[in-house]
Design a protein around this motif. Sequence first.
Motif, PDB file in Angstrom:
ATOM      1  N   ARG A   1      -0.335 -19.237 -31.274  1.00  0.00           N
ATOM      2  CA  ARG A   1       0.311 -19.963 -31.689  1.00  0.00           C
ATOM      3  C   ARG A   1      -1.839 -20.277 -31.993  1.00  0.00           C
ATOM      4  O   ARG A   1      -2.140 -20.349 -33.675  1.00  0.00           O
ATOM      5  CB  ARG A   1       0.194 -21.324 -31.235  1.00  0.00           C
ATOM      6  N   ILE A   2      -2.043 -21.057 -31.792  1.00  0.00           N
ATOM      7  CA  ILE A   2      -3.573 -21.456 -32.097  1.00  0.00           C
ATOM      8  C   ILE A   2      -4.741 -19.967 -32.199  1.00  0.00           C
ATOM      9  O   ILE A   2      -5.615 -20.281 -32.698  1.00  0.00           O
ATOM     10  CB  ILE A   2      -4.159 -22.018 -29.930  1.00  0.00           C
ATOM     11  N   SER A   3      -4.404 -18.819 -31.424  1.00  0.00           N
ATOM     12  CA  SER A   3      -5.821 -17.815 -31.983  1.00  0.00           C
ATOM     13  C   SER A   3      -5.155 -17.592 -33.652  1.00  0.00           C
ATOM     14  O   SER A   3      -5.991 -16.200 -34.010  1.00  0.00           O
ATOM     15  CB  SER A   3      -5.206 -16.744 -31.152  1.00  0.00           C
ATOM     16  N   ARG A   4      -3.808 -17.555 -34.013  1.00  0.00           N
ATOM     17  CA  ARG A   4      -3.917 -17.282 -34.987  1.00  0.00           C
ATOM     18  C   ARG A   4      -4.593 -17.950 -36.141  1.00  0.00           C
ATOM     19  O   ARG A   4      -4.753 -17.738 -37.517  1.00  0.00           O
ATOM     20  CB  ARG A   4      -2.397 -17.693 -34.877  1.00  0.00           C
ATOM     21  N   LEU A   5      -4.829 -19.626 -35.628  1.00  0.00           N
ATOM     22  CA  LEU A   5      -5.218 -21.024 -36.795  1.00  0.00           C
ATOM     23  C   LEU A   5      -6.667 -21.120 -36.270  1.00  0.00           C
ATOM     24  O   LEU A   5      -7.879 -21.309 -37.007  1.00  0.00           O
ATOM     25  CB  LEU A   5      -5.143 -22.579 -36.142  1.00  0.00           C
ATOM     26  N   ILE A   6      -7.386 -20.285 -35.113  1.00  0.00           N
ATOM     27  CA  ILE A   6      -8.955 -19.588 -35.120  1.00  0.00           C
ATOM     28  C   ILE A   6      -9.062 -18.139 -35.105  1.00  0.00           C
ATOM     29  O   ILE A   6      -9.284 -17.678 -33.925  1.00  0.00           O
ATOM     30  CB  ILE A   6      -8.909 -20.515 -33.785  1.00  0.00           C
ATOM     31  N   PRO A   7      -9.395 -17.864 -36.103  1.00  0.00           N
ATOM     32  CA  PRO A   7      -8.816 -15.764 -36.015  1.00  0.00           C
ATOM     33  C   PRO A   7     -10.018 -15.357 -35.550  1.00  0.00           C
ATOM     34  O   PRO A   7     -10.216 -14.911 -35.377  1.00  0.00           O
ATOM     35  CB  PRO A   7      -9.112 -15.470 -37.371  1.00  0.00           C
ATOM     36  N   ASN A   8     -11.726 -16.416 -36.612  1.00  0.00           N
ATOM     37  CA  ASN A   8     -13.213 -15.683 -35.414  1.00  0.00           C
ATOM     38  C   ASN A   8     -13.268 -16.176 -34.314  1.00  0.00           C
ATOM     39  O   ASN A   8     -14.205 -15.460 -34.511  1.00  0.00           O
ATOM     40  CB  ASN A   8     -13.432 -16.330 -37.144  1.00  0.00           C
TER      41      ASN A   8
END
Length: 66
Positions: A57-64
């Motif tokens: 979930r969080i890796s989608r919010l922090i893509p870079n």
Amino acid sequence: MPKIRTHKGASSRFHITGTGKIMRMKGGKSHLRRNKSHRTKSLFDEMIPLSARDRVRISRLIPNGV
């Protein structure tokens, strides 16, 4: 095609290590501190890795990887 934006709330709460792990802080540090022991309060200072489900979930919010 629009740019991919970083979620600023997530980028301030989570940090990505050099090996790619997403680390988070524990909650409960800032409220009702007087009746907690010093050992308990010091345990809130360390960062711990996210669980596997939250990592997706969080890796989608922090893509870079900010």
